[in-house]
Enzyme design. Structure first.
Site, short mmCIF file in Angstrom:
data_model
loop_
_atom_site.label_atom_id
_atom_site.label_comp_id
_atom_site.label_asym_id
_atom_site.label_seq_id
_atom_site.Cartn_x
_atom_site.Cartn_y
_atom_site.Cartn_z
N HIS A 64 -12.86 -19.28 8.57
CA HIS A 64 -13.11 -19.20 9.99
C HIS A 64 -13.37 -20.33 10.72
O HIS A 64 -13.47 -20.37 11.90
CB HIS A 64 -13.84 -17.71 10.42
CG HIS A 64 -13.49 -16.73 9.62
ND1 HIS A 64 -14.14 -16.22 8.52
CD2 HIS A 64 -12.49 -15.82 9.73
CE1 HIS A 64 -13.60 -15.20 8.17
NE2 HIS A 64 -12.74 -14.96 8.84
N GLU A 106 -15.13 -17.30 14.02
CA GLU A 106 -14.18 -18.21 14.54
C GLU A 106 -14.30 -18.73 15.78
O GLU A 106 -14.25 -19.91 16.05
CB GLU A 106 -12.79 -17.65 14.54
CG GLU A 106 -11.53 -18.73 14.49
CD GLU A 106 -10.31 -18.14 14.84
OE1 GLU A 106 -9.83 -17.43 14.02
OE2 GLU A 106 -9.58 -18.91 15.58
N SER A 138 -11.01 -9.08 11.97
CA SER A 138 -10.32 -9.01 13.32
C SER A 138 -8.83 -8.85 13.35
O SER A 138 -8.44 -7.85 14.11
CB SER A 138 -10.38 -10.44 14.32
OG SER A 138 -9.71 -10.45 15.35
#
Ligand code: SF4
Length: 305
Positions: free
Chosen positions: A76, A128, A222
């Site tokens: 990430h 991220e 996600s």
């Protein structure tokens, strides 16, 4: 009970996840544990637990890592501040940041250097987003929804828009449209990656034909959560599970066609028991629904001794 299973293709592992997993796997084979990893190497509980059993230690701060240790940065991405802290502690770093995330970092950094305010479309607090924002923390505002855009101050500078790589394609389009309306001169980079885009297209396709969609992926992934949302957005019942232990057999009552997909951090081995179970329940037709062929591969990261 179900008679047909639609398998979304592509689904599961993307090139960035394969690269990050391979590098941690190799380091654990080659070097004495503990091997440290900054954040979960990928957002999947089963993958992370497997590495933990082999001696990987996942940390949230560099201060937790003893001087001189080996550390792998997750797919990430990390902020420059984390890189600096790791250097201060003389950590032996392998950076498994996905090259597509690195590209977003470079865009944000350059934009700030060129005098723009950066609008980062993404989920505040996601690993991220924290990493990308770290490239220009004073110049970057995270916006998630069109409502967030309305609250952005003008600041007197032109806007440069980058995005998290794993967002909903549709929701991001709405947020970017709101940015374009508010800041007509904004420069836009839509950084949703190929893997996210393809998996969302495939899950939509199966959801339109299925009575029930199951998405395998962890709650902190996600892209997995987005897949469940995209499937549910078609009007089909859709659940996200970490594995077969979370599948409730009552979901199959009155269902003829089941769709199955998985987030980019999910190994196929987590889908196999669900497929076997559906076969045992009477599924006789298993149909791959292919929306894209993926051939992307990334070179392994540098490994300094
Ligand atoms: Fe890279 Fe996309 Fe995979 Fe994230 S989901 S690791 S950005 S390819």
């Amino acid at each position: 009970m179900p008679h047909t299973l639609l398998l979304a293709e592509p689904r599961g592992f993307c090139a960035g996840v394969v690269r990050a997993i391979d590098v941690l796997d190799e380091v654990l084979d080659r070097e004495e544990p503990p091997i440290y990893a900054f954040h979960e190497i990928v957002h999947n509980r089963h993958v992370v637990d497997g590495f933990r059993e082999r001696g990987a230690v996942f940390v949230e701060t560099i201060a937790e890592v003893p001087e001189g240790s080996r550390i792998v940065f997750s797919a990430h991405g990390i902020s420059p501040q984390v890189v600096a802290e790791a250097e201060e502690r003389n950590l032996r770093v392998i950076d498994a940041t996905c090259p597509l995330v690195t590209k977003v970092h470079l865009e944000a950094k350059k934009a700030a250097k060129d005098g723009f305010d950066v609008l980062l479309v993404g989920h505040e607090g996601h690993d991220e987003v924290v990493g990308t924002k770290g490239e220009a923390p004073d110049r970057t505002t995270v916006v998630d929804t069109p409502e967030d855009v309305a609250a952005v101050g003008d600041g007197g500078r032109e806007k440069f828009v980058v995005t998290q790589t794993t967002l909903s394609v549709d929701d991001t389009a709405a947020t970017i449209a709101a940015i374009q309306e508010r800041f007509p001169n904004a420069e836009i980079r839509n950084d949703i990656c190929y893997a996210t885009t393809n998996r969302q297209a495939a899950v939509r396709e199966i959801a339109e034909r299925a009575d029930l969609v199951i998405v395998v992926g962890s709650a902190n992934s996600s892209n997995s959560v987005r897949l469940q949302e995209v499937a549910a957005g078609t009007g089909t019942t859709a659940y996200r599970v970490d594995g077969i232990s979370e599948v409730d057999p009552s979901w199959y009552e009155g269902v003829e066609v089941v769709g199955l997909s998985a987030g980019a951090s999910v190994p196929d081995s987590l889908l196999d028991p669900i497929i076997d179970d559906l076969r045992a329940r009477g599924v006789t037709t298993i149909e791959p629904v292919v929306v894209a062929e993926e051939t992307v591969e990334f070179r392994p990261p540098e490994v300094a001794s």
